[in-house]
Design a protein around this motif. Structure first.
Motif, PDB file in Angstrom:
ATOM      1  N   PRO A 152       0.854  -1.198   0.000  1.00 37.04           N
ATOM      2  CA  PRO A 152       0.000   0.000   0.000  1.00 37.04           C
ATOM      3  C   PRO A 152       0.881   1.236   0.000  1.00 37.04           C
ATOM      4  O   PRO A 152       1.840   1.332   0.774  1.00 37.04           O
ATOM      5  N   LEU A 153       0.582   2.165  -0.877  1.00 37.89           N
ATOM      6  CA  LEU A 153       1.449   3.323  -1.052  1.00 37.89           C
ATOM      7  C   LEU A 153       0.723   4.611  -0.673  1.00 37.89           C
ATOM      8  O   LEU A 153      -0.442   4.792  -0.992  1.00 37.89           O
ATOM      9  N   ARG A 154       1.445   5.490  -0.001  1.00 37.27           N
ATOM     10  CA  ARG A 154       0.939   6.813   0.314  1.00 37.27           C
ATOM     11  C   ARG A 154       2.014   7.829  -0.061  1.00 37.27           C
ATOM     12  O   ARG A 154       3.198   7.613   0.183  1.00 37.27           O
ATOM     13  N   ALA A 155       1.580   8.926  -0.624  1.00 38.64           N
ATOM     14  CA  ALA A 155       2.521   9.910  -1.162  1.00 38.64           C
ATOM     15  C   ALA A 155       3.526  10.383  -0.125  1.00 38.64           C
ATOM     16  O   ALA A 155       4.737  10.396  -0.368  1.00 38.64           O
ATOM     17  N   ASN A 156       3.030  10.782   1.050  1.00 40.86           N
ATOM     18  CA  ASN A 156       3.936  11.332   2.060  1.00 40.86           C
ATOM     19  C   ASN A 156       4.937  10.296   2.553  1.00 40.86           C
ATOM     20  O   ASN A 156       6.089  10.628   2.860  1.00 40.86           O
ATOM     21  N   THR A 157       4.505   9.037   2.617  1.00 43.54           N
ATOM     22  CA  THR A 157       5.419   7.971   3.032  1.00 43.54           C
ATOM     23  C   THR A 157       6.545   7.805   2.026  1.00 43.54           C
ATOM     24  O   THR A 157       7.724   7.654   2.392  1.00 43.54           O
ATOM     25  N   ILE A 158       6.204   7.821   0.740  1.00 46.74           N
ATOM     26  CA  ILE A 158       7.205   7.680  -0.317  1.00 46.74           C
ATOM     27  C   ILE A 158       8.194   8.834  -0.274  1.00 46.74           C
ATOM     28  O   ILE A 158       9.419   8.630  -0.305  1.00 46.74           O
ATOM     29  N   GLU A 160       8.917  10.832   2.176  1.00 47.98           N
ATOM     30  CA  GLU A 160       9.731  10.765   3.390  1.00 47.98           C
ATOM     31  C   GLU A 160      10.828   9.714   3.254  1.00 47.98           C
ATOM     32  O   GLU A 160      11.975   9.943   3.643  1.00 47.98           O
ATOM     33  N   GLU A 161      10.474   8.563   2.672  1.00 50.74           N
ATOM     34  CA  GLU A 161      11.451   7.493   2.479  1.00 50.74           C
ATOM     35  C   GLU A 161      12.581   7.935   1.567  1.00 50.74           C
ATOM     36  O   GLU A 161      13.746   7.582   1.767  1.00 50.74           O
ATOM     37  N   LEU A 162      12.245   8.736   0.553  1.00 45.73           N
ATOM     38  CA  LEU A 162      13.239   9.203  -0.410  1.00 45.73           C
ATOM     39  C   LEU A 162      13.885  10.522   0.002  1.00 45.73           C
ATOM     40  O   LEU A 162      14.723  11.043  -0.728  1.00 45.73           O
ATOM     41  N   THR A 163      13.504  11.044   1.160  1.00 48.35           N
ATOM     42  CA  THR A 163      14.002  12.322   1.698  1.00 48.35           C
ATOM     43  C   THR A 163      13.859  13.448   0.684  1.00 48.35           C
ATOM     44  O   THR A 163      14.795  14.219   0.442  1.00 48.35           O
ATOM     45  N   LEU A 164      12.665  13.526   0.092  1.00 50.72           N
ATOM     46  CA  LEU A 164      12.366  14.575  -0.877  1.00 50.72           C
ATOM     47  C   LEU A 164      11.431  15.600  -0.252  1.00 50.72           C
ATOM     48  O   LEU A 164      10.575  15.265   0.572  1.00 50.72           O
ATOM     49  N   ASP A 165      11.589  16.845  -0.656  1.00 50.37           N
ATOM     50  CA  ASP A 165      10.705  17.898  -0.162  1.00 50.37           C
ATOM     51  C   ASP A 165       9.291  17.658  -0.675  1.00 50.37           C
ATOM     52  O   ASP A 165       9.070  17.623  -1.893  1.00 50.37           O
ATOM     53  N   PRO A 166       8.297  17.480   0.205  1.00 47.97           N
ATOM     54  CA  PRO A 166       6.953  17.082  -0.224  1.00 47.97           C
ATOM     55  C   PRO A 166       6.294  18.048  -1.200  1.00 47.97           C
ATOM     56  O   PRO A 166       5.856  17.634  -2.285  1.00 47.97           O
ATOM     57  N   GLU A 167       6.200  19.312  -0.849  1.00 53.83           N
ATOM     58  CA  GLU A 167       5.468  20.252  -1.694  1.00 53.83           C
ATOM     59  C   GLU A 167       6.162  20.477  -3.031  1.00 53.83           C
ATOM     60  O   GLU A 167       5.526  20.508  -4.080  1.00 53.83           O
TER      61      GLU A 167
END
Length: 215
Positions: A152-158, A160-167
């Motif tokens: 199951p995938l959620r945008a914020n989890t992905i 965060e895992e990739l240490t990318l700025d969300p916005e």
């Protein structure tokens, strides 16, 4: 911490120097996808060191192969998208090298095998796609989703895992792919991706080489 110096004979010093040059050349040819040139340089190296190979301790030979394995892995991480493949390859090779008793006779076959294994994981497809459409951040998200298709995938989890700025990444994702990152599952993502690019995420990843846009 002071590391103890490993005493080398002159023959072993010469071997290390010659292998360092070969390692540099193989990394370059791997980056450029030139297997024929890589094998040619291996043959030249073999011809140069074969008379003295049995005067080099197996420990030194093993360390050289470990160094090459890690060096090729570093090149693959920087230049190709299918990092999981090369991470697993590095893991398997290092496990073999560190748990197996090697002899001098094993050195050249293992050297050729390591190089062939890395090159064989480069893409052989010829599917036209404009890789410059994807920035590094978006390409990494695509890669992550394609490798976690059963989860199951959620945008914020992905992100965060990739240490990318969300916005920032969400904006780039929408701009470059034409749809938002807030999907519900990888199957829906795959459909949207194929609609936009006329290729599945898996096929896209198999192309390996990603030319990132300048930030």
């Amino acid at each position: 911490m002071n590391f103890p110096e490993l005493k080398l004979s002159q023959t072993e010093r010469d071997f290390n120097f010659d292998f360092a040059i070969l390692e540099h050349d193989l990394s370059y040819f791997f980056e450029k996808r030139c297997l024929d040139y890589a094998l040619e340089h291996i043959n030249r190296f073999n011809h140069k060191i074969k008379d003295n190979l049995y005067n080099v301790r197996p420990l030194i030979l093993k360390e050289a192969l470990i160094s090459l394995t890690c060096d090729l892995a570093s090149v693959s991480f920087y230049h190709y998208l299918n990092m999981i493949t090369f991470v697993n390859l590095r893991k398997d090779i290092l496990h073999y090298l560190t748990t197996t008793t090697l002899t001098n006779d094993d050195f050249m076959p293992l050297l050729e095998s390591i190089v062939n294994n890395y090159f064989s994981n480069l893409d052989t497809l010829d599917i036209p796609i404009d890789g410059t459409r994807l920035s590094k951040q978006v390409a990494l998200v695509v890669y992550y989703i394609d490798n976690h298709c059963d989860e199951p995938l959620r945008a914020n989890t992905i992100l965060e895992e990739l240490t990318l700025d969300p916005e920032y990444t969400k904006r780039k994702f929408r701009k470059e792919l034409g749809f938002t990152i807030n999907f519900y599952n990888s199957a829906e993502f795959a459909r949207q991706f194929q609609k936009e690019f006329d290729i599945t995420p898996s096929k896209y990843r198999e192309l390996n080489q990603i030319f990132y846009k300048e930030e």
